[in-house]
Design a protein around this motif. Structure first.
Motif, mmCIF file in Angstrom:
data_model
loop_
_atom_site.group_PDB
_atom_site.id
_atom_site.type_symbol
_atom_site.label_atom_id
_atom_site.label_comp_id
_atom_site.label_asym_id
_atom_site.label_seq_id
_atom_site.Cartn_x
_atom_site.Cartn_y
_atom_site.Cartn_z
ATOM 1 N N PRO A 114 40.801 11.895 67.075
ATOM 2 C CA PRO A 114 42.030 11.103 66.982
ATOM 3 C C PRO A 114 43.278 11.986 66.972
ATOM 4 O O PRO A 114 43.226 13.166 66.620
ATOM 5 C CB PRO A 114 41.879 10.369 65.640
ATOM 6 C CG PRO A 114 40.428 10.477 65.292
ATOM 7 C CD PRO A 114 39.950 11.757 65.891
ATOM 8 N N ASN A 115 44.381 11.388 67.340
ATOM 9 C CA ASN A 115 45.667 12.081 67.341
ATOM 10 C C ASN A 115 46.460 11.667 66.104
ATOM 11 O O ASN A 115 46.934 10.536 66.008
ATOM 12 C CB ASN A 115 46.442 11.735 68.619
ATOM 13 C CG ASN A 115 47.759 12.495 68.722
ATOM 14 O OD1 ASN A 115 48.177 13.173 67.787
ATOM 15 N ND2 ASN A 115 48.420 12.385 69.865
ATOM 16 N N TYR A 116 46.602 12.594 65.153
ATOM 17 C CA TYR A 116 47.365 12.338 63.942
ATOM 18 C C TYR A 116 48.627 13.200 63.924
ATOM 19 O O TYR A 116 48.959 13.820 62.911
ATOM 20 C CB TYR A 116 46.522 12.628 62.701
ATOM 21 C CG TYR A 116 45.253 11.814 62.608
ATOM 22 C CD1 TYR A 116 45.266 10.434 62.774
ATOM 23 C CD2 TYR A 116 44.033 12.438 62.339
ATOM 24 C CE1 TYR A 116 44.098 9.688 62.680
ATOM 25 C CE2 TYR A 116 42.859 11.699 62.238
ATOM 26 C CZ TYR A 116 42.903 10.323 62.414
ATOM 27 O OH TYR A 116 41.741 9.587 62.312
ATOM 28 N N ASP A 117 49.313 13.261 65.038
ATOM 29 C CA ASP A 117 50.529 14.063 65.154
ATOM 30 C C ASP A 117 51.644 13.380 64.356
ATOM 31 O O ASP A 117 52.373 12.535 64.864
ATOM 32 C CB ASP A 117 50.931 14.209 66.622
ATOM 33 C CG ASP A 117 52.103 15.156 66.818
ATOM 34 O OD1 ASP A 117 52.796 15.477 65.819
ATOM 35 O OD2 ASP A 117 52.342 15.577 67.964
ATOM 36 N N LEU A 118 51.778 13.764 63.101
ATOM 37 C CA LEU A 118 52.730 13.111 62.203
ATOM 38 C C LEU A 118 54.176 13.395 62.586
ATOM 39 O O LEU A 118 55.068 12.620 62.230
ATOM 40 C CB LEU A 118 52.471 13.548 60.758
ATOM 41 C CG LEU A 118 51.112 13.159 60.179
ATOM 42 C CD1 LEU A 118 50.976 13.682 58.750
ATOM 43 C CD2 LEU A 118 50.909 11.658 60.212
ATOM 44 N N ALA A 119 54.408 14.488 63.310
ATOM 45 C CA ALA A 119 55.780 14.789 63.734
ATOM 46 C C ALA A 119 56.271 13.754 64.737
ATOM 47 O O ALA A 119 57.470 13.435 64.779
ATOM 48 C CB ALA A 119 55.847 16.186 64.343
ATOM 49 N N LYS A 120 55.361 13.202 65.524
ATOM 50 C CA LYS A 120 55.733 12.208 66.527
ATOM 51 C C LYS A 120 55.526 10.781 66.022
ATOM 52 O O LYS A 120 56.250 9.866 66.414
ATOM 53 C CB LYS A 120 54.933 12.429 67.809
ATOM 54 C CG LYS A 120 55.284 13.719 68.540
ATOM 55 C CD LYS A 120 54.480 13.857 69.818
ATOM 56 C CE LYS A 120 54.860 15.136 70.573
ATOM 57 N NZ LYS A 120 54.045 15.314 71.807
ATOM 58 N N ASN A 121 54.518 10.579 65.186
ATOM 59 C CA ASN A 121 54.210 9.251 64.674
ATOM 60 C C ASN A 121 54.953 9.047 63.354
ATOM 61 O O ASN A 121 54.425 9.293 62.265
ATOM 62 C CB ASN A 121 52.696 9.088 64.484
ATOM 63 C CG ASN A 121 52.298 7.652 64.224
ATOM 64 O OD1 ASN A 121 53.060 6.873 63.646
ATOM 65 N ND2 ASN A 121 51.095 7.293 64.640
ATOM 66 N N LYS A 122 56.187 8.601 63.434
ATOM 67 C CA LYS A 122 57.048 8.501 62.259
ATOM 68 C C LYS A 122 56.526 7.494 61.238
ATOM 69 O O LYS A 122 56.666 7.693 60.023
ATOM 70 C CB LYS A 122 58.472 8.124 62.680
ATOM 71 C CG LYS A 122 59.121 9.110 63.642
ATOM 72 C CD LYS A 122 59.220 10.507 63.039
ATOM 73 C CE LYS A 122 59.930 11.475 63.996
ATOM 74 N NZ LYS A 122 59.975 12.853 63.447
#
Length: 276
Positions: free
Chosen positions: A45-53
């Motif tokens: 999964p993609n948990y890119d917190l910088a992009k997923n506000k």
């Protein structure tokens, strides 16, 4: 000293960070170890917190609600095609969430490139108050303790350290007594797990076990105590991915059993001497 434990994201990989944090709190952990750097691996999964506000907002709320702390984020890989500056957004996330460390590993055979980029990664982390912890991985470019120590002694960065993963230490055929030569301040946390004693002959099988079928601590064939008892008392991040068990038990119960078995093993194998 009371032992402290973190739930590593690979153990509950399909849990988004907010859900993972609540699970860790209910299971009795002290920290979480998040994976907000998207690895682009199959099925991950993609948990890119910088992009997923929105996910970032929910993760911050979960940490506040539970009083858990963020121990580290991962994985800032050093490889031929990755610019270390691409990790800056994840470092900002870690700092905003109160994290302490960034896990890194080296996946290039070009030693000069590895040294240059690892050194740059350490410099990038300094303004955020973060350390860079180098993990050697038996299927990577830096695959054993000797290689990792060579990098750390070359860069001479104060915020660089060594992160031992018990699985990788055993698979790399390192010897526990060699840990005595490591500066004590380089140890800040470690990955605790177990696995069969027999070392797989193929890279594919080794990769499968390390990502999908590790064992509860004390259940496998690794002499875990001989490793951890050579290291100062630091937080233990439980990285015990086991797809079958997680599916059978559910992530919360699986995380709870990972913690219970680790605590029981460590209680049964106390330190004989202080290594602090």
């Amino acid at each position: 000293m009371t032992k402290q434990f973190s739930l590593a994201h690979l153990t509950v990989l399909n849990c988004p960070p907010p859900e993972m944090t609540y699970i860790a709190a209910r299971a009795g952990y002290d920290f979480v170890s998040l994976r907000p750097i998207y690895m682009r691996l199959p099925g991950e999964p993609n948990y890119d917190l910088a992009k997923n506000k929105e996910m970032m907002r929910q993760t911050k709320a979960a940490l506040n609600d539970t009083d858990l702390k963020l121990l580290d984020i991962e994985l800032a890989r050093i490889s031929d095609g990755i610019d270390p500056k691409s990790y800056l957004p994840a470092m900002e996330v870690a700092a905003e969430l109160g994290g302490r460390h960034v896990l890194s590993s080296i996946w290039t055979d070009d030693r000069n490139l590895a040294i240059e980029r690892f050194d740059e990664l350490c410099e990038l982390a300094k303004p955020f108050g973060l350390t860079i912890e180098l993990e050697f991985v038996p299927i990577a470019g830096v695959f054993d303790l000797k290689g990792a120590l060579g990098v750390l002694r070359t860069v001479k960065q104060e915020n660089a350290g060594l992160m031992i993963d018990v699985h990788h230490f055993h698979r790399s055929r390192d010897k526990a007594e060699d840990l005595d030569t490591v500066p004590r301040e380089w140890f800040r946390y470690l990955h605790l797990c177990d696995a069969p004693a027999e070392i797989p002959a193929s890279k594919d099988e080794m990769t499968r076990i390390l990502r999908e079928e590790r064992s509860y601590v004390g259940e496998g064939g690794i002499d875990v105590a001989s490793i951890v008892n050579r290291i100062p008392e630091i937080p233990y991040s439980l990285e015990i991915p086991n797809t079958k068990r997680a599916n059978e038990l559910g992530y919360e119960e699986f995380a709870r059993r990972c913690l219970q078995t680790a605590k029981a093993y460590l209680a049964a194998h106390p330190r004989k001497i202080s290594v602090d």
